[in-house]
Scaffold this motif. Structure first.
Motif, PDB file in Angstrom:
ATOM      1  N   ASP A  92      -5.460   0.605  -8.014  1.00  0.00           N
ATOM      2  CA  ASP A  92      -6.062   1.906  -7.225  1.00  0.00           C
ATOM      3  C   ASP A  92      -7.650   1.733  -7.316  1.00  0.00           C
ATOM      4  O   ASP A  92      -8.275   2.085  -6.079  1.00  0.00           O
ATOM      5  CB  ASP A  92      -5.827   3.324  -7.825  1.00  0.00           C
ATOM      6  CG  ASP A  92      -4.069   3.486  -7.663  1.00  0.00           C
ATOM      7  OD1 ASP A  92      -3.611   3.764  -6.547  1.00  0.00           O
ATOM      8  OD2 ASP A  92      -3.378   3.412  -8.709  1.00  0.00           O
ATOM      9  N   TYR A 119      -8.332  -5.805  -3.166  1.00  0.00           N
ATOM     10  CA  TYR A 119      -8.387  -6.059  -1.820  1.00  0.00           C
ATOM     11  C   TYR A 119      -6.960  -5.992  -1.488  1.00  0.00           C
ATOM     12  O   TYR A 119      -6.205  -5.791  -0.162  1.00  0.00           O
ATOM     13  CB  TYR A 119      -9.293  -7.283  -1.175  1.00  0.00           C
ATOM     14  CG  TYR A 119     -10.726  -6.760  -1.240  1.00  0.00           C
ATOM     15  CD1 TYR A 119     -11.061  -5.756  -0.456  1.00  0.00           C
ATOM     16  CD2 TYR A 119     -11.663  -7.367  -2.127  1.00  0.00           C
ATOM     17  CE1 TYR A 119     -12.356  -5.573  -0.255  1.00  0.00           C
ATOM     18  CE2 TYR A 119     -12.881  -7.077  -1.969  1.00  0.00           C
ATOM     19  CZ  TYR A 119     -13.282  -6.202  -1.225  1.00  0.00           C
ATOM     20  OH  TYR A 119     -14.540  -5.707  -0.972  1.00  0.00           O
ATOM     21  N   ASP A 172     -17.270  -1.071   2.640  1.00  0.00           N
ATOM     22  CA  ASP A 172     -16.058  -0.414   2.041  1.00  0.00           C
ATOM     23  C   ASP A 172     -16.052  -0.013   0.741  1.00  0.00           C
ATOM     24  O   ASP A 172     -14.533   0.519   0.360  1.00  0.00           O
ATOM     25  CB  ASP A 172     -14.998  -1.578   2.520  1.00  0.00           C
ATOM     26  CG  ASP A 172     -13.693  -0.801   2.824  1.00  0.00           C
ATOM     27  OD1 ASP A 172     -13.357   0.446   3.104  1.00  0.00           O
ATOM     28  OD2 ASP A 172     -12.383  -1.704   2.175  1.00  0.00           O
ATOM     29  N   THR A 173     -16.760  -0.249  -0.066  1.00  0.00           N
ATOM     30  CA  THR A 173     -16.795   0.274  -1.675  1.00  0.00           C
ATOM     31  C   THR A 173     -17.429   1.466  -1.861  1.00  0.00           C
ATOM     32  O   THR A 173     -18.567   1.494  -1.284  1.00  0.00           O
ATOM     33  CB  THR A 173     -17.200  -0.980  -2.397  1.00  0.00           C
ATOM     34  OG1 THR A 173     -18.523  -1.469  -2.061  1.00  0.00           O
ATOM     35  CG2 THR A 173     -16.223  -2.194  -2.169  1.00  0.00           C
ATOM     36  N   ARG A 206     -13.776   1.750  -5.948  1.00  0.00           N
ATOM     37  CA  ARG A 206     -12.561   1.981  -5.273  1.00  0.00           C
ATOM     38  C   ARG A 206     -13.099   1.578  -3.766  1.00  0.00           C
ATOM     39  O   ARG A 206     -14.297   1.509  -3.251  1.00  0.00           O
ATOM     40  CB  ARG A 206     -11.994   3.322  -5.139  1.00  0.00           C
ATOM     41  CG  ARG A 206     -13.031   4.354  -4.645  1.00  0.00           C
ATOM     42  CD  ARG A 206     -12.241   5.438  -4.576  1.00  0.00           C
ATOM     43  NE  ARG A 206     -13.071   6.661  -4.108  1.00  0.00           N
ATOM     44  CZ  ARG A 206     -12.998   7.037  -2.682  1.00  0.00           C
ATOM     45  NH1 ARG A 206     -12.419   6.395  -1.823  1.00  0.00           N
ATOM     46  NH2 ARG A 206     -13.788   8.201  -2.127  1.00  0.00           N
ATOM     47  N   LEU A 207     -11.975   1.540  -2.684  1.00  0.00           N
ATOM     48  CA  LEU A 207     -12.149   1.226  -1.470  1.00  0.00           C
ATOM     49  C   LEU A 207     -12.075   2.284  -0.651  1.00  0.00           C
ATOM     50  O   LEU A 207     -10.873   3.026  -0.618  1.00  0.00           O
ATOM     51  CB  LEU A 207     -11.226   0.079  -0.994  1.00  0.00           C
ATOM     52  CG  LEU A 207     -11.197  -1.266  -1.651  1.00  0.00           C
ATOM     53  CD1 LEU A 207     -10.054  -2.261  -1.007  1.00  0.00           C
ATOM     54  CD2 LEU A 207     -12.630  -2.040  -1.628  1.00  0.00           C
ATOM     55  N   TYR A 247      -4.581  -4.380  -2.634  1.00  0.00           N
ATOM     56  CA  TYR A 247      -3.865  -3.121  -3.077  1.00  0.00           C
ATOM     57  C   TYR A 247      -3.157  -3.112  -4.297  1.00  0.00           C
ATOM     58  O   TYR A 247      -2.087  -2.265  -4.589  1.00  0.00           O
ATOM     59  CB  TYR A 247      -3.264  -2.517  -1.841  1.00  0.00           C
ATOM     60  CG  TYR A 247      -4.198  -2.212  -0.566  1.00  0.00           C
ATOM     61  CD1 TYR A 247      -5.254  -1.873  -0.442  1.00  0.00           C
ATOM     62  CD2 TYR A 247      -3.484  -2.735   0.864  1.00  0.00           C
ATOM     63  CE1 TYR A 247      -5.936  -1.489   0.469  1.00  0.00           C
ATOM     64  CE2 TYR A 247      -4.237  -2.676   2.123  1.00  0.00           C
ATOM     65  CZ  TYR A 247      -5.626  -2.011   1.578  1.00  0.00           C
ATOM     66  OH  TYR A 247      -6.293  -1.864   3.114  1.00  0.00           O
ATOM     67  N   ARG A 277       2.588   1.566  -3.235  1.00  0.00           N
ATOM     68  CA  ARG A 277       1.681   1.844  -4.256  1.00  0.00           C
ATOM     69  C   ARG A 277       1.436   3.532  -4.163  1.00  0.00           C
ATOM     70  O   ARG A 277       1.095   4.397  -5.185  1.00  0.00           O
ATOM     71  CB  ARG A 277       0.585   1.209  -4.300  1.00  0.00           C
ATOM     72  CG  ARG A 277       0.625  -0.157  -4.612  1.00  0.00           C
ATOM     73  CD  ARG A 277       0.875  -0.335  -6.104  1.00  0.00           C
ATOM     74  NE  ARG A 277       0.845  -1.623  -6.557  1.00  0.00           N
ATOM     75  CZ  ARG A 277       1.877  -2.320  -6.716  1.00  0.00           C
ATOM     76  NH1 ARG A 277       3.183  -1.953  -6.809  1.00  0.00           N
ATOM     77  NH2 ARG A 277       1.883  -3.836  -7.222  1.00  0.00           N
ATOM     78  N   PHE A 278       1.445   3.914  -2.918  1.00  0.00           N
ATOM     79  CA  PHE A 278       0.956   5.491  -2.775  1.00  0.00           C
ATOM     80  C   PHE A 278       1.992   6.163  -3.112  1.00  0.00           C
ATOM     81  O   PHE A 278       1.886   7.412  -3.846  1.00  0.00           O
ATOM     82  CB  PHE A 278       0.925   5.813  -1.249  1.00  0.00           C
ATOM     83  CG  PHE A 278       0.559   6.912  -0.720  1.00  0.00           C
ATOM     84  CD1 PHE A 278      -0.870   7.565  -0.861  1.00  0.00           C
ATOM     85  CD2 PHE A 278       1.437   8.050  -0.266  1.00  0.00           C
ATOM     86  CE1 PHE A 278      -1.121   9.056  -0.888  1.00  0.00           C
ATOM     87  CE2 PHE A 278       1.154   9.284  -0.262  1.00  0.00           C
ATOM     88  CZ  PHE A 278      -0.118   9.654  -0.210  1.00  0.00           C
ATOM     89  N   SER A 327     -11.365   2.233   2.257  1.00  0.00           N
ATOM     90  CA  SER A 327     -10.079   2.093   3.300  1.00  0.00           C
ATOM     91  C   SER A 327      -8.641   2.103   2.670  1.00  0.00           C
ATOM     92  O   SER A 327      -7.617   1.900   3.235  1.00  0.00           O
ATOM     93  CB  SER A 327     -10.224   0.496   3.787  1.00  0.00           C
ATOM     94  OG  SER A 327     -10.204  -0.471   2.934  1.00  0.00           O
ATOM     95  N   HIS A 328      -8.739   2.534   1.334  1.00  0.00           N
ATOM     96  CA  HIS A 328      -7.390   2.686   0.423  1.00  0.00           C
ATOM     97  C   HIS A 328      -7.512   3.909  -0.032  1.00  0.00           C
ATOM     98  O   HIS A 328      -8.146   4.314  -0.853  1.00  0.00           O
ATOM     99  CB  HIS A 328      -7.560   1.590  -0.545  1.00  0.00           C
ATOM    100  CG  HIS A 328      -6.515   1.731  -1.550  1.00  0.00           C
ATOM    101  ND1 HIS A 328      -6.347   0.954  -2.792  1.00  0.00           N
ATOM    102  CD2 HIS A 328      -5.387   2.309  -1.291  1.00  0.00           C
ATOM    103  CE1 HIS A 328      -4.830   1.243  -3.339  1.00  0.00           C
ATOM    104  NE2 HIS A 328      -4.384   2.004  -2.555  1.00  0.00           N
ATOM    105  N   LEU A 381       0.812  -1.331  -0.070  1.00  0.00           N
ATOM    106  CA  LEU A 381      -0.053  -0.109  -0.162  1.00  0.00           C
ATOM    107  C   LEU A 381       0.662   1.316  -0.035  1.00  0.00           C
ATOM    108  O   LEU A 381       0.637   2.181  -0.761  1.00  0.00           O
ATOM    109  CB  LEU A 381      -1.030  -0.083   1.187  1.00  0.00           C
ATOM    110  CG  LEU A 381      -1.925   1.330   1.564  1.00  0.00           C
ATOM    111  CD1 LEU A 381      -2.625   1.547   0.273  1.00  0.00           C
ATOM    112  CD2 LEU A 381      -2.496   1.136   2.700  1.00  0.00           C
TER     113      LEU A 381
END
Length: 310
Positions: free
Chosen positions: A143, A138, A160-161, A284-285, A140, A85-86, A287-288, A82
């Motif tokens: 994106d 999920y 979460d979506t 997208r999530l 990650y 990727r960020f 939580s992400h 995560l």
């Protein structure tokens, strides 16, 4: 607090059935690994392995610990991914998992706006089956996803979506204009003549999941069965269109990808209903957290204004 390094070392011993092999894999000495394992056994209050002549046999406690430790270490690896990727997103890389029609549509629709902005954003578009895309979301690896809305609404954790409808895209049957104009029958106007025309001509169709095939109109399904499939089965709809533009096959495509071809008179749509309509949506999530680049691409897709989807 559980020491993660001890769990990593324990998993290596468990998977190699040998202290020496695990030590080599971890790049550490065997005595140091043995000492770490002893400390972990003291922590859990029991033996983790029974020592045999040439191998270690895990105890029942070790088997239970291995399952849970695997989950913990996978979660930690997910956090590392995560963060990576960020930072990649900050540098302009946006990873999007796509359904069978989305890569071509996204590539064509977003290229112009992103180029005009000069933002340096790069798109990594990956098409796959929905189960694999869901797993990647999920984990990650993506994106966000761009897929058919009914499938996105089956995601395991709907709380979460965020699912954002983008566009309703019916698939048209399209043929080289020269073929249609060379026919005696009114192929471009009469459905019966168009179906007879299709039965004689080669097809190029994208490889799609079964849920798309199940939506086909009865006449299309019957013709596919009669022909035993298409002559050209392509991975992407752009490849099918390339064959159609070259005068080698009939294909199906959404209006968004054939507007210029129709306007130029190079391709013509046939008066036939395929039965397939793709309700393209982005997901997208919550939580992400999206990187700056991913957030800009998401905004281009869903916010209207200069969005190529509106």
């Amino acid at each position: 607090m559980w020491p993660l390094q001890q769990l990593v070392q324990f998993r290596a011993v468990y998977e190699h059935d040998s202290l020496s092999a695990a030590a080599r894999a971890l790049g550490m000495s065997q005595p140091a690994l043995s000492h770490s394992l002893s400390k972990l056994e003291a922590r859990v209050g029991g033996a983790l392995f029974q020592r045999h002549t040439r191998s270690l046999r895990p105890t029942e406690l070790a088997r239970a610990l291995y399952k849970q430790a695997g989950r913990v270490l996978d979660e930690v690896a997910g956090l590392d991914l995560l963060v990576a990727r960020f930072h990649e997103g900050r540098s302009g890389l946006v990873r999007i998992g796509c359904g069978p029609f989305a890569p071509d549509i996204l590539g064509q629709s977003l290229a112009g706006p992103l180029r005009r902005e000069g933002s340096g954003i790069r798109l990594d578009l990956h098409a796959d089956q929905f189960d694999a895309l869901q797993e990647g979301l999920y984990a990650y690896r993506y994106d966000f996803l761009v897929y058919d809305r009914p499938q996105l609404e089956t995601l395991a954790d709907q709380a979460d979506t965020v699912v954002q409808p983008l566009r309703h895209l019916p698939l048209r049957v399209v043929a080289p204009a020269a073929w249609v104009r060379g026919e005696k029958e009114p192929v471009g106007e009469d459905p019966a003549a168009a179906r007879a025309f299709m039965a004689r001509m080669p097809w190029a169709l994208p490889i799609v999941p079964m849920e798309y095939r199940q939506r086909l109109s009865p006449w299309f399904q019957a013709l596919l069965e009669q022909r035993k499939g298409a002559e050209y089965q392509m991975a992407a709809i752009s490849s099918c269109l390339a064959l159609c533009r070259a005068g080698q096959a009939i294909t199906v495509a959404p209006d968004l990808l054939i507007e210029a071809d129709i306007a130029s008179g190079h391709l013509l749509t046939l008066p036939l209903d395929t039965g397939v309509r793709v309700d393209v949506s982005a997901c997208r999530l919550r939580s992400h957290p999206l990187s700056d680049a991913a957030a800009r691409v998401w905004q281009l897709l869903v916010k209207g204004g200069d969005s190529p989807w509106r």
